[in-house]
Motif scaffolding. Structure first.
Motif, PDB file in Angstrom:
ATOM      1  N   LYS A 300      19.804  49.243  51.187  1.00  0.00           N
ATOM      2  CA  LYS A 300      20.067  50.650  50.956  1.00  0.00           C
ATOM      3  C   LYS A 300      21.158  50.835  49.898  1.00  0.00           C
ATOM      4  CE  LYS A 300      18.668  52.017  55.588  1.00  0.00           C
ATOM      5  NZ  LYS A 300      19.013  52.664  56.869  1.00  0.00           N
ATOM      6  N   ARG A 301      21.938  49.832  49.754  1.00  0.00           N
ATOM      7  CA  ARG A 301      23.003  49.847  48.849  1.00  0.00           C
ATOM      8  C   ARG A 301      22.680  50.578  47.542  1.00  0.00           C
ATOM      9  NH1 ARG A 301      27.254  45.245  46.933  1.00  0.00           N
ATOM     10  NH2 ARG A 301      29.082  46.599  46.048  1.00  0.00           N
ATOM     11  N   ARG A 302      23.754  51.267  46.911  1.00  0.00           N
ATOM     12  CA  ARG A 302      23.073  51.946  45.706  1.00  0.00           C
ATOM     13  C   ARG A 302      23.626  51.133  44.469  1.00  0.00           C
ATOM     14  NH1 ARG A 302      24.925  55.716  49.070  1.00  0.00           N
ATOM     15  NH2 ARG A 302      23.820  57.708  48.970  1.00  0.00           N
ATOM     16  N   ILE A 303      22.524  50.558  43.728  1.00  0.00           N
ATOM     17  CA  ILE A 303      22.795  49.717  42.586  1.00  0.00           C
ATOM     18  C   ILE A 303      22.202  50.406  41.294  1.00  0.00           C
ATOM     19  CG2 ILE A 303      23.138  47.515  43.752  1.00  0.00           C
ATOM     20  CD1 ILE A 303      20.207  47.032  43.002  1.00  0.00           C
ATOM     21  N   ALA A 304      22.550  50.214  40.067  1.00  0.00           N
ATOM     22  CA  ALA A 304      21.918  50.784  38.881  1.00  0.00           C
ATOM     23  C   ALA A 304      22.039  49.594  37.945  1.00  0.00           C
ATOM     24  CB  ALA A 304      22.632  52.120  38.385  1.00  0.00           C
ATOM     25  N   ARG A 314      27.157  50.241  42.333  1.00  0.00           N
ATOM     26  CA  ARG A 314      27.653  51.691  42.073  1.00  0.00           C
ATOM     27  C   ARG A 314      28.419  52.189  43.259  1.00  0.00           C
ATOM     28  NH1 ARG A 314      27.717  51.206  37.423  1.00  0.00           N
ATOM     29  NH2 ARG A 314      28.376  53.370  37.152  1.00  0.00           N
ATOM     30  N   SER A 315      28.845  51.250  44.196  1.00  0.00           N
ATOM     31  CA  SER A 315      29.725  51.679  45.289  1.00  0.00           C
ATOM     32  C   SER A 315      30.461  50.317  45.857  1.00  0.00           C
ATOM     33  CB  SER A 315      28.833  52.128  46.659  1.00  0.00           C
ATOM     34  OG  SER A 315      27.970  51.302  46.922  1.00  0.00           O
ATOM     35  N   HIS A 316      31.505  50.468  46.631  1.00  0.00           N
ATOM     36  CA  HIS A 316      32.227  49.603  47.450  1.00  0.00           C
ATOM     37  C   HIS A 316      31.617  49.169  48.718  1.00  0.00           C
ATOM     38  CE1 HIS A 316      35.140  50.263  44.332  1.00  0.00           C
ATOM     39  NE2 HIS A 316      35.317  51.481  44.775  1.00  0.00           N
ATOM     40  N   LEU A 352      33.975  44.725  46.047  1.00  0.00           N
ATOM     41  CA  LEU A 352      34.261  45.968  45.337  1.00  0.00           C
ATOM     42  C   LEU A 352      33.396  46.210  44.109  1.00  0.00           C
ATOM     43  CD1 LEU A 352      38.257  45.590  45.277  1.00  0.00           C
ATOM     44  CD2 LEU A 352      36.809  46.881  46.584  1.00  0.00           C
ATOM     45  N   ALA A 353      33.111  47.434  43.705  1.00  0.00           N
ATOM     46  CA  ALA A 353      32.407  47.610  42.540  1.00  0.00           C
ATOM     47  C   ALA A 353      33.412  47.490  41.369  1.00  0.00           C
ATOM     48  CB  ALA A 353      32.052  49.262  42.699  1.00  0.00           C
ATOM     49  N   GLY A 354      32.666  47.029  40.312  1.00  0.00           N
ATOM     50  CA  GLY A 354      33.281  46.568  39.161  1.00  0.00           C
ATOM     51  C   GLY A 354      33.946  47.527  38.415  1.00  0.00           C
ATOM     52  N   SER A 355      35.122  47.466  37.783  1.00  0.00           N
ATOM     53  CA  SER A 355      35.691  48.389  36.619  1.00  0.00           C
ATOM     54  C   SER A 355      34.988  48.338  35.653  1.00  0.00           C
ATOM     55  CB  SER A 355      36.999  48.456  36.668  1.00  0.00           C
ATOM     56  OG  SER A 355      37.539  46.950  36.196  1.00  0.00           O
ATOM     57  N   GLU A 356      34.736  49.460  34.794  1.00  0.00           N
ATOM     58  CA  GLU A 356      34.208  49.655  33.577  1.00  0.00           C
ATOM     59  C   GLU A 356      34.355  50.715  32.579  1.00  0.00           C
ATOM     60  OE1 GLU A 356      30.156  52.123  35.027  1.00  0.00           O
ATOM     61  OE2 GLU A 356      30.205  49.985  35.205  1.00  0.00           O
ATOM     62  N   ARG A 357      34.086  50.456  31.423  1.00  0.00           N
ATOM     63  CA  ARG A 357      34.739  51.594  30.565  1.00  0.00           C
ATOM     64  C   ARG A 357      33.467  52.191  29.930  1.00  0.00           C
ATOM     65  NH1 ARG A 357      39.269  49.225  26.553  1.00  0.00           N
ATOM     66  NH2 ARG A 357      40.762  48.543  28.060  1.00  0.00           N
ATOM     67  N   ILE A 374      34.841  55.142  40.792  1.00  0.00           N
ATOM     68  CA  ILE A 374      34.984  53.513  40.907  1.00  0.00           C
ATOM     69  C   ILE A 374      36.349  53.430  40.460  1.00  0.00           C
ATOM     70  CG2 ILE A 374      34.125  51.254  40.228  1.00  0.00           C
ATOM     71  CD1 ILE A 374      31.419  52.384  40.336  1.00  0.00           C
ATOM     72  N   ASN A 375      36.551  53.814  39.000  1.00  0.00           N
ATOM     73  CA  ASN A 375      37.464  53.683  38.246  1.00  0.00           C
ATOM     74  C   ASN A 375      38.779  54.347  39.026  1.00  0.00           C
ATOM     75  OD1 ASN A 375      36.283  52.107  36.484  1.00  0.00           O
ATOM     76  ND2 ASN A 375      36.143  53.584  34.986  1.00  0.00           N
TER      77      ASN A 375
END
Length: 878
Positions: A300-304, A314-316, A352-357, A374-375
């Motif tokens: 059920k965890r949100r990924i993309a 997309r979530s912690h 933790l979800a990864g930081s991204e630009r 997330i950021n």
């Protein structure tokens, strides 16, 4: 304890005083993932077991005008690209599992940019399990033989735990088994082959020292923090005919037909620990069962899919393992039914979800909103770490913004309370991630300087250790004796038979819902089932009494046999055992005493610190109040001096005012007496005039040539102070006059007219005209007693008052009278003299009303009343 507030927080020389309890720094580890392709440019290099070196890539150097600078960062340990999952687990997670079984809390989270291997480190891959499955395997390998039965421990909704006896736990298990389980799309299923290899760990790692006199139960929960909202990944949604639509990114499409899950709320329990209210907590008994629960939530965890990572989180996610443990009773057979003896420890595994630009991921819409949240949460985590570091290093007391994000608020108690905190920094050595990796390295280096209070050991229960094994040895010996006498093979057979009878013979409870008042079947069925249960319980009680009697008989025989056959040896052994038991008891007593003294010392230190803080606060309060009293006393003295000055000034003003009013009143009375004297003289002249002579009316020329001399009447008040005579000044002296001619005056057309040179002619007296002149003249007309018009020129001097206004003091009156050539009508006697006197008074009062032009003071002035004319005006201009 909180750090004392320093006066100069910016001074690096001042360090925070040490807290009463020991502290440990946050353990930060670095793991470098291998490159995806061999031809990729690398910007991170492992140079030792604790140091990595990062350098800008070639393209970056050209873009930055040839600038080249290598930077080294140190960690507690660095794991290179060839390090396997087992090595990472042994160094990072294994100590946390050992503390968990010893009743201490722990936090482990992975941090890094997107695509750096955080989820792989935490979860693992098929055939190579990560930290999470290895932690579960180690827990159940250590406590497997000592686990309590289901529902012996019950978690409440306030982050606490209760213990109940095995009979109540058995009834609750039967009740749960009888409940219909709704078949939902995410219901129980067989172990998925996809993760079967992840939990197939062959290491059989376990904790060396486990308290064998305790019973244990494991509870797991799984939540995610998505867009700064907390969702329960183990929550079973009710079955709906309209199923939600799932897209290719494994996230639900939010349309009108699908109701999204409700977010959860964070609360604080009585021990100041944060927890998620209403979160599903599942009791598990094996590694397979626990990982199956985890995998059910992982689906059920949100990924993309983004341009940087095919399966980007997309979530912690937070997987929480709670271990409840309680000691056995003195017999070593049942759980001790005391809530104070229960220990609840917790291990949180955070991915933790990864930081991204966004300029690299090209995110749009929901992906862009997710990346922003997330950021933002990672930035809040960084801010909290910075404030903690500054408070600990420089002795400041800044507020840590835990509440700005759900992520930091959830783990607030780890940084402010007790427990071990470990962080694994995952980095990707490819050149494209150079700037993001540089920020991650700086954050990790700063995090190592934050200290967390070391968890304390749980207090001893005070019971004799080794109770469980002594009970087992006794049961084995009892079974051997019964076998020698031809009884059951072992002691467990009889107990097992009673348990089987107890379990199998109890029919399940029927439904107790009364839907119809005429229902005559539900209650009889329930009564029948309860009667059967009562009979079985009675049978079990009889069987238990028989076993107790047999046990007592066997124990007596066993004691007599031991005493008769091994008297000498038993004597020696008993002496040694007594000595050992005494030493153990003494050791336990000393240990308890040491713990008690340490606890008292800690309490005294905390109390002393509190008293010192209170003393400082009271001293500061005393100083502030003393200064306030001094200021008040100074203000009071100033106010008294000012009031005395004002009283003296006001007294002097009113004395002068009273003197002026007395003088004015005396002048007024003299003028009135003079008027009366003049009238009496005229009346006397009329009365004494001879009757036989016809009065001749003198011509006007004769009147002009021979003016009648005016007699001066004596002052009616002999004791009044003499009035200062004012002599008429020459008009050629350069004085300026205010010629006040009211518009109601009538032209007399007489030859003699009053003429004043250099005069300001006004119809009404004003302060502006009086300020320019030093003389004042009022032209007043009134009807005389003979019916002729009498013109009076009332003169006075203009003075400036202390209030800033102008005042007029009248000095003399000139009278111009025009008479008819015919004789005046004489009166034989004055009749009704009082009205004439009153008319004269009223006429004089009217004159005084017109002459009241004095201005006492300006608006807003505080100088008090000034000098004014003695008359009381009927109407005053505003």
């Amino acid at each position: 304890m909180k750090a004392a507030r320093a006066k100069t927080p910016r001074r690096p020389a001042l360090k925070k005083p040490p807290a009463p309890g020991p502290k440990d720094p946050v353990g930060v580890y670095c793991r470098v993932r291998p490159l995806s392709r061999q031809d990729q440019e690398c910007c991170i290099e492992v140079i030792s077991e604790t140091t990595v070196q990062i350098h800008p890539p070639d393209g970056y150097r050209v873009f930055r005008n040839g600038e080249y600078r290598e930077t080294q960062y140190s960690f507690k340990e660095v794991f290179g690209t060839l390090v396997v999952q087992k090595d990472v687990f042994d160094v990072v997670a294994k100590p946390l599992v050992e503390d968990l079984i010893r009743g201490k809390n722990g936090l482990l989270f992975t941090y890094g940019v997107t695509g750096s291997g955080k989820t792989h480190t935490m979860t693992g891959s098929p055939g190579d399990g990560g930290l999470l499955p290895r932690c579960l395997d180690m827990i159940f390998n250590s406590i497997g033989p000592f686990q309590a039965k289901r529902f012996v421990f019950k978690l409440d909704d306030k982050n606490g735990v209760d213990v109940q006896c095995e009979v109540d736990a058995l009834l609750e298990r039967q009740k749960r088994d009888a409940m219909p389980v709704p078949k939902t799309p995410s219901g129980k299923r067989q172990i998925d082959p996809e993760f079967a290899d992840m939990i197939n760990v062959q290491d059989h790692c376990k904790v060396d020292e486990v308290d064998e006199d305790n019973v244990y139960s494991v509870f797991v929960s799984y939540i995610e923090i998505y867009n700064n909202y907390i969702y329960d990944l183990l929550e079973e949604a009710p079955f709906e005919q309209i199923k939600p639509k799932w897209n290719s990114c494994n996230t639900p499409v939010r349309n009108g037909d699908f109701i999204p899950p409700q977010s959860k709320i964070l609360r604080e329990d009585q021990n100041h620990n944060m927890y998620v209210t209403g979160c599903t907590e599942v009791e598990v008994k094996s590694t397979e069962e626990a990982f199956e629960v985890f995998w059910r939530g992982q689906k059920k965890r949100r990924i993309a899919n983004t341009q940087l990572n095919r399966e980007s989180s997309r979530s912690h996610s937070v997987f929480i393992i709670k271990l409840a443990q309680a000691p056995l009773d003195a017999d070593g057979d049942n759980v001790l039914q005391e809530k104070e003896q229960i220990t609840l420890s917790q291990l949180s595994l955070v991915d933790l979800a990864g930081s991204e630009r966004t300029n690299r991921t090209k995110a749009e819409g929901n992906r862009l909103r997710e990346a922003g949240n997330i950021n933002q949460s990672l930035m809040t985590l960084r801010t909290c770490i910075e404030v903690l570091r500054e408070n600990q290093m420089y002795g400041t007391n800044k507020m840590v913004p835990y509440r700005d994000s759900k992520l930091t608020h959830l783990f607030k108690n780890y940084f402010d309370g007790e427990g071990k905190v470990r962080m694994i920094v995952c980095v990707n050595p490819k050149a494209e991630d150079y700037e993001e990796s540089l920020q991650v390295m700086r954050f990790a280096e700063m995090t190592q300087e934050v200290e967390v209070a070391r968890p304390v050991d749980r207090p001893l229960c005070g019971l004799t250790p080794g109770r469980r094994f002594r009970n087992q040895a006794f049961k084995e010996e009892l079974a051997r004796k019964l076998e020698m006498r031809g009884g059951p093979i072992n002691g467990e057979t009889e107990e097992q038979s009673a348990s089987e009878i107890f379990l199998q013979s109890f029919p399940p409870l029927p439904s107790c819902e009364l839907l119809d008042p005429n229902d005559d079947q539900t209650l009889p069925k329930l009564i029948e089932v309860l009667e059967k249960r009562h009979k079985l319980r009675q049978m079990l009680s009889d069987e238990f009494a028989k076993n107790v009697l047999a046990f007592k008989t066997t124990l007596q025989e066993f004691d007599s046999s031991v005493i008769s056959k091994e008297n000498y040896i038993q004597g020696k052994l008993s002496e040694k055992e007594k000595t050992i038991a005494g030493q153990k008891m003494e050791l336990e007593r000393l240990e308890k005493k040491i713990k008690t003294l340490e606890y008292k010392i800690e309490i005294l230190e905390k109390t002393a610190t509190i008293y010192e803080e209170d003393k400082r606060n009271l001293q500061q309060e005393l100083e502030s109040k003393s200064q306030k009293l001094q200021r008040q006393a100074s203000d009071k003295r100033r106010l008294e001096a000012r009031l005395q000055g004002m009283v003296a000034e006001t007294t002097m003003k009113w004395e002068k005012e009273c003197e002026r009013r007395v003088a004015a009143k005396q002048l007024e009375m003299q003028n009135k007496l003079w008027v009366k004297d003049e009238k009496l003289k005229q009346l006397k002249a009329i009365v004494t005039e001879p009757k036989n002579e016809k009065p001749e009316r003198p011509s006007r020329e004769r009147d002009r040539e021979k003016p009648i001399q005016r007699s001066v009447s004596p002052s009616p008040v002999p004791n009044a102070p003499p009035v200062r005579l004012r002599h008429r000044r020459s008009r050629s002296a350069g004085e300026r006059w205010v010629d006040h001619k009211p518009p109601s005056n009538l032209p007399t057309d007489t030859v003699m007219q009053p003429h004043v040179p250099h005069a300001i002619t006004v119809a009404a007296a004003s302060e502006k005209a009086l300020a320019k002149c030093d003389k004042y003249m009022l032209t007043h007309q009134e009807l005389a007693s003979d019916g002729e018009i009498e013109t009076k020129l009332i003169k006075g001097d203009v003075f400036k008052t202390r209030g800033g206004g102008q005042a007029v003091q009248f000095t003399e009156i000139e009278t111009l009278k025009q008479e008819s050539p015919t004789g005046r009508k004489r009166r034989s006697s004055p009749s009704n003299p009082d009205p004439a006197e009153d008319a004269a008074d009223s006429e004089w009062t009217d004159v005084e009303t017109r002459c009241s032009v004095a201005v006492e003071m300006r608006a807003g002035s505080a100088l008090g009343p000034g000098y004014q004319h003695h008359a009381q005006p009927k109407r005053r201009k505003p």
